[in-house]
Design an enzyme around this catalytic site. Structure first.
Site: not given
Length: 335
Positions: A25-26, A51, A108, A192
């Protein structure tokens, strides 16, 4: 030419009756989870016990549980934790709870492309990579009702539906409004990393810092050097983004344009091209990936030293003082 898909190609209803689990949840994770939730998708967030993000996610109305439990409950799992921890999170929490036919997604391609994560053949493996930081992606979605472009890649199509699920997910997070470009894990990952290292982060910060130091070494005030080499960069980048190099050159003075056309290639010369090829060689061979993962496994001492040196550099200290007198910039300092 790459295939580009839009909302007309994406059917959000492909996610009806499915649970989407967002692992992390960044920066990316919060934007994916909240955009999907606002689009009517059943979302869960997987976070480790303790967290600090658990309370934030719950306060936003999201269901939160452990990574293992979210993986068990989800039909679609988006791995949105940092690259260097994905291997361990996948091995310990995701893999033992991943059911056949599930869609395992990444923002990614790093860990899949370099083999740090190897999913079983019974699951779909795909990537949805928005081309913007998560907070910007969320701002566009909430404030303007639009999305940011994203990349879609299918690494493994166990069900025959991976691409359709990916497009539906892209619609849910808003990216189909802006365009979904089809690619591969290899091309996304390598391009990237190269863009970050040669231009967007490594190249541009090194160029700015070297220009700043050159002026200061030759007797110019650091504050003037800061304005000429860093502060005005945003104006130039905005012009380039709006209309390319031609519009930027049209917008600046003839003197600036002539200096650009006759002096730029003295600074960025064939030696720089050769260095860029060597950087790309390290990316393509996996040498950079192995170096980075080893750095993380061994305590990140070199990385932390370099970070601290950069955060206390002369250009940073000069800039901090100047930003204090420009509150309209909404300055944000990282200690």
């Amino acid at each position: 030419m790459v295939n580009i898909y839009t909302e007309k190609d994406a059917n959000l209803s492909r996610l009806d009756g499915k649970t989407v689990g967002i692992i992390g949840y960044g920066s990316q994770g919060h934007a994916h989870a909240l955009n999907l939730y606002d689009s009517g998708v059943n979302v869960m967030v997987g976070l480790y016990e303790g967290s600090p993000s658990r309370e934030n996610a719950r306060n936003a109305g999201l269901t939160v549980d452990s990574v293992a439990e979210v993986t068990k409950a989800s039909d679609v799992i988006m791995v949105a934790v940092p690259d260097h921890v994905q291997k361990d999170v996948y091995r310990d929490e995701i893999q033992p709870n991943l059911g056949p036919g599930a869609a395992l997604m990444f923002a990614h391609g790093f860990t899949i492309h370099y083999g740090f994560v190897a999913p079983p053949p019974s699951v779909d493996v795909l990537m949805i990579a928005p081309k913007a930081p998560g907070h910007r992606m969320r701002e566009h979605f909430v404030q303007e009702g639009i999305g940011v472009p994203c990349l879609l890649a299918v690494h493994q199509d166990a069900t025959g539906n991976a691409k359709e699920i990916g497009l539906a997910y892209a619609a849910g997070i808003g990216c189909a409004k802006a365009g979904v470009l089809e690619t591969t894990f290899k091309d996304e990952t390598e391009s990237d990393l190269f863009g970050e290292q040669s231009v967007l982060c490594g190249g541009v910060t090194s160029l700015i810092n070297m220009a700043f130091e050159t002026l200061v070494e030759r007797g110019y005030p650091p504050e003037i050097a800061y304005f000429e080499c860093l502060h005005e960069l945003k104006m130039i980048v905005d012009l380039i983004q709006q209309g390319g190099f031609n519009y930027m050159r049209y917008s600046v003075s003839d003197t600036a344009e002539y200096g650009d056309l006759t002096r730029g290639n003295r600074v960025i010369d064939e030696n720089v091209r050769s260095n860029m090829h060597r950087v790309l060689d390290d990316i393509q061979s996996g040498a950079f990936a192995k170096e980075w993962m080893s750095e993380c496994d061994e305590g990140r001492h070199n990385f932390l030293r370099l970070r601290q040196e950069a955060r206390t550099s002369r250009i940073h200290e000069v800039g901090r003082g100047l930003r204090e007198i420009m509150p309209w910039l909404n300055p944000r300092e990282i200690e």
